[in-house]
Enzyme design. Structure first.
Site, short mmCIF file in Angstrom:
data_model
loop_
_atom_site.label_atom_id
_atom_site.label_comp_id
_atom_site.label_asym_id
_atom_site.label_seq_id
_atom_site.Cartn_x
_atom_site.Cartn_y
_atom_site.Cartn_z
NE ARG A 81 0.72 1.46 4.31
CZ ARG A 81 2.00 1.76 4.30
NH1 ARG A 81 2.62 2.05 3.17
NH2 ARG A 81 2.72 1.77 5.41
CG ASP A 90 -1.61 2.83 11.94
OD1 ASP A 90 -0.71 3.42 12.57
OD2 ASP A 90 -1.39 1.81 11.26
N GLY A 183 11.43 -2.83 3.27
CA GLY A 183 11.90 -1.59 3.89
C GLY A 183 11.65 -0.36 3.03
N GLY A 185 8.66 1.18 2.86
CA GLY A 185 7.51 1.95 3.36
C GLY A 185 6.24 1.62 2.61
CB SER A 187 2.75 -2.31 3.55
OG SER A 187 2.42 -1.85 4.76
CB SER A 188 7.36 -5.82 1.76
OG SER A 188 8.22 -5.47 2.82
CG ASP A 242 1.05 -1.00 6.89
OD1 ASP A 242 0.61 0.14 6.72
OD2 ASP A 242 2.17 -1.24 7.34
CE LYS A 288 6.64 -1.68 10.38
NZ LYS A 288 6.79 -2.36 9.11
CE1 TYR A 296 4.97 2.08 12.89
CE2 TYR A 296 4.75 0.42 14.61
CZ TYR A 296 4.18 1.21 13.63
OH TYR A 296 2.83 1.15 13.40
P1 NG1 Z 1 5.35 0.54 7.21
O1 NG1 Z 1 5.56 1.62 6.27
O2 NG1 Z 1 4.84 -0.71 6.56
O3 NG1 Z 1 6.53 0.30 8.06
C1 NG1 Z 1 4.18 1.24 9.57
C2 NG1 Z 1 3.04 0.50 10.25
C3 NG1 Z 1 1.68 1.16 9.97
C4 NG1 Z 1 1.72 2.64 10.27
C5 NG1 Z 1 2.91 3.26 9.52
C6 NG1 Z 1 3.09 4.73 9.81
C7 NG1 Z 1 3.23 -1.92 10.57
C8 NG1 Z 1 3.06 -3.26 9.96
N1 NG1 Z 1 2.98 -0.88 9.79
O4 NG1 Z 1 4.12 1.04 8.17
O5 NG1 Z 1 0.69 0.51 10.74
O6 NG1 Z 1 1.79 2.88 11.64
O7 NG1 Z 1 4.14 2.61 9.85
O8 NG1 Z 1 1.97 5.45 9.44
O9 NG1 Z 1 3.60 -1.81 11.70
#
Ligand code: NG1
Length: 537
Positions: A81, A90, A183, A185, A187-188, A242, A288, A296
């Site tokens: 996404r 979120d 990595g 961003g 959402s893999s 995600d 993360k 995070y």
């Molecule tokens: P990504 O970009 O997938 O690391 C993470 C969190 C989201 C949201 C975003 C920031 C997970 C799986 N995903 O996304 O829920 O908090 O950061 O908006 O933890």
């Protein structure tokens, strides 16, 4: 507008659903199931179809080569996404506005071998084959401290057992093909967990006595809620954006995902045809799972503890808790609202309560909360350990409150684009106004939430200098990708400019293919699906 999908928030705020699939189906009779599809043209847009047909054909050929005596039973798919607006809110239970993208994770599965094993192969040679005995799966522990690709599949196993406690997982021989850069961003990890959970539940359902079809394997909301809880086994105190985007995605629509008072995804069609979103990956890997303790997971703690302190200091009483973890800023806003205090009033309270702009040590936090340091450590920092010198409650809470307002404004604007007869000027102004919200979001992520990095800031700057109306980091940040709002008729030219000014400057050796993977004009895509039958068209 397609209907919105609603379900109870209980599993987002509690533990995973625990009802057998038949009960789940009945419970959610009115809630859509993950679709079972027989043609690729229902999955991808016309422009994405040719390259996807090629990719699927090669996946099927590799599957047949790897497992020559086994039929391909189905392919489970979940996309990545891009988040348009609403970053890091979120997990404070505020709305966000992501959309599913074309890039996805596919799991090709043969169900029904008799070896009692799950065999995982990956088309990417960096991820070596793994085999698990089904008999061991129920008790299997995921070691979140080890960065191991199959952990995401095992997270899906955990989710399947929570959704179907008495499930008999059949032998599954799988080939996985993921096209979302890790990595980035985009959402893999969530796409992989969602696809894994979907594959397992579909396999269980396919082998159940009296099963006649793949239909009704799982509802979309159960898939989301179980995936959110499952992903936490991999060591990230994940929100829910995600998984919601990956599962609920609707072609041509962004999704307004609400977490409060219940999980709900409302598709929002783009009313104007004049703009496009471009995703550009910095190529700085934001992992993360490795940096969770300082990035995070620390932000999740900071926002939860900030909410608890506000509740305590302002006499709001106990807050509803998210996932047994802590209160949320949303809980604070709702409690204030019930007392007649509006959003500006809440921001003033934040500034009043957190007057120390330099932040708070653990000892100072303990004092504000009226709890011991040990209690705080146990409650917030044990399952997901964090490292910090001072908690930045003021800046984090202000970002969350302001970003939540930006999402509302952006959603309102998306649904109220100027009409054709309003003329080019009106559209220009509209796009500028939309984009200014994105730019403000990036500034807040950079300055208040401290989740940007030099490369993200550079890409955002270059995007605006090269004609984007606005640009911002997307996803967790600290690397990963940006999303830019550009005129559709200028999008291709914009991509070329960034190739020249960012990629070829920072990575002079980069190949054209790598650049094409890194930067693309994106379209909102379909969410999770099971594909059975014709894998060619
Ligand atoms: P990504 O970009 O997938 O690391 C993470 C969190 C989201 C949201 C975003 C920031 C997970 C799986 N995903 O996304 O829920 O908090 O950061 O908006 O933890």
């Amino acid at each position: 507008m397609p209907p919105s999908f609603e379900s109870s928030i209980t599993t987002l705020t509690g533990t995973a659903a625990s009802s057998p699939v038949s009960e789940v189906d009945e419970m959610h009779a009115a809630v859509p199931n993950v679709p079972v599809i027989s043609s690729l043209s229902s999955v991808y847009s016309v422009s994405a179809l040719p390259s996807q047909e090629h990719r699927w054909a090669s996946l099927v050929a590799s599957f047949e080569q790897l497992y020559p005596n086994e039929d391909l039973t189905f392919i489970a798919r979940s996309p990545g996404r891009v988040n348009l607006i609403g970053e890091h809110i979120d997990y404070s239970l505020f709305d966000v506005l992501p959309m599913a993208i074309t890039q996805d994770v596919l799991i090709a599965v043969h169900v029904g071998a008799t070896d009692g094993q799950i065999v995982l192969n990956n088309t990417d040679p960096h991820f070596p084959a793994r085999t698990f005995n089904i008999a061991d799966l129920k008790e299997i522990e995921i070691d979140a401290t080890v960065h191991e690709w199959s952990n995401y599949f095992l997270a899906g196993v955990k989710g399947a057992f929570s959704l179907l406690p008495s499930a008999k997982i059949p032998s599954m021989h799988c080939l996985i093909d993921g096209r979302i850069p890790t990595g980035s961003g985009l959402s893999s990890s969530s796409a992989f967990v969602c696809a894994s959970l979907l594959a397992i539940v579909t396999a269980v359902k396919a082998m159940a006595p009296n099963s006649t079809s793949f239909a009704s394997a799982v509802t979309k909301s159960d898939l989301v809620q179980s995936s959110v809880v499952s992903e936490r086994y991999v060591g990230v105190n994940s929100g829910g954006m995600d998984q919601s985007a990956s599962v609920f995605g609707v072609p041509g629509h962004a999704l307004q995902v609400q977490f409060y008072p219940a999980l709900k995804a409302t598709p929002i069609a783009f009313q104007s045809d004049g703009f496009a979103f471009v995703i550009a990956n910095t190529l700085v890997v934001a992992d993360k799972h490795v940096t969770g303790p300082i990035h995070y997971n620390l932000r999740v703690v900071e926002t939860a503890v900030a909410a608890e302190i506000l509740a305590k200091q302002c006499g709001l009483g106990p807050l509803p808790i998210r996932d047994g973890f802590g209160g949320t800023v949303r809980g604070v806003v709702e409690a204030f609202k019930a007392r007649g205090v509006d959003a500006t009033g809440v921001m003033n309270k934040v500034k009043e309560v957190f007057s120390k702009e330099e932040g708070y040590t653990l000892a100072e936090t303990a004092q504000l909360l009226g709890q011991s340091e040990l209690e705080i450590t146990k409650k917030y920092m044990t399952r997901f350990p964090v490292r910090f010198e001072r908690f930045q409650f003021r800046a984090r809470a202000l970002h969350v409150l302001e970003e939540a307002q930006r999402v509302q404004k952006f959603c309102q604007m998306l649904t109220h684009a100027p009409a054709d007869q309003d003329g080019a000027d009106a559209e220009e102004q509209y796009l500028r106004a939309l984009a200014s919200i994105m730019t403000a979001s990036h500034q807040s992520c950079r300055d208040l939430f401290d989740c940007s990095c030099e490369e993200l800031d550079e890409l955002v700057g270059l995007a605006v200098a090269n004609g984007a109306y606005g640009s911002r980091l997307t996803g967790a940040g600290w690397g990963g990708a940006t999303v830019s709002l550009v005129r559709k008729d200028k999008a291709a030219e914009f991509v070329q400019c960034l190739k020249k000014e960012y990629y070829l400057k920072r990575y002079p050796e980069i190949s054209e293919d790598k650049m094409n993977d890194a930067i693309c004009i994106t379209e909102p895509a379909l969410g999770s699906a099971v594909v059975v039958g014709n894998y060619n068209v």
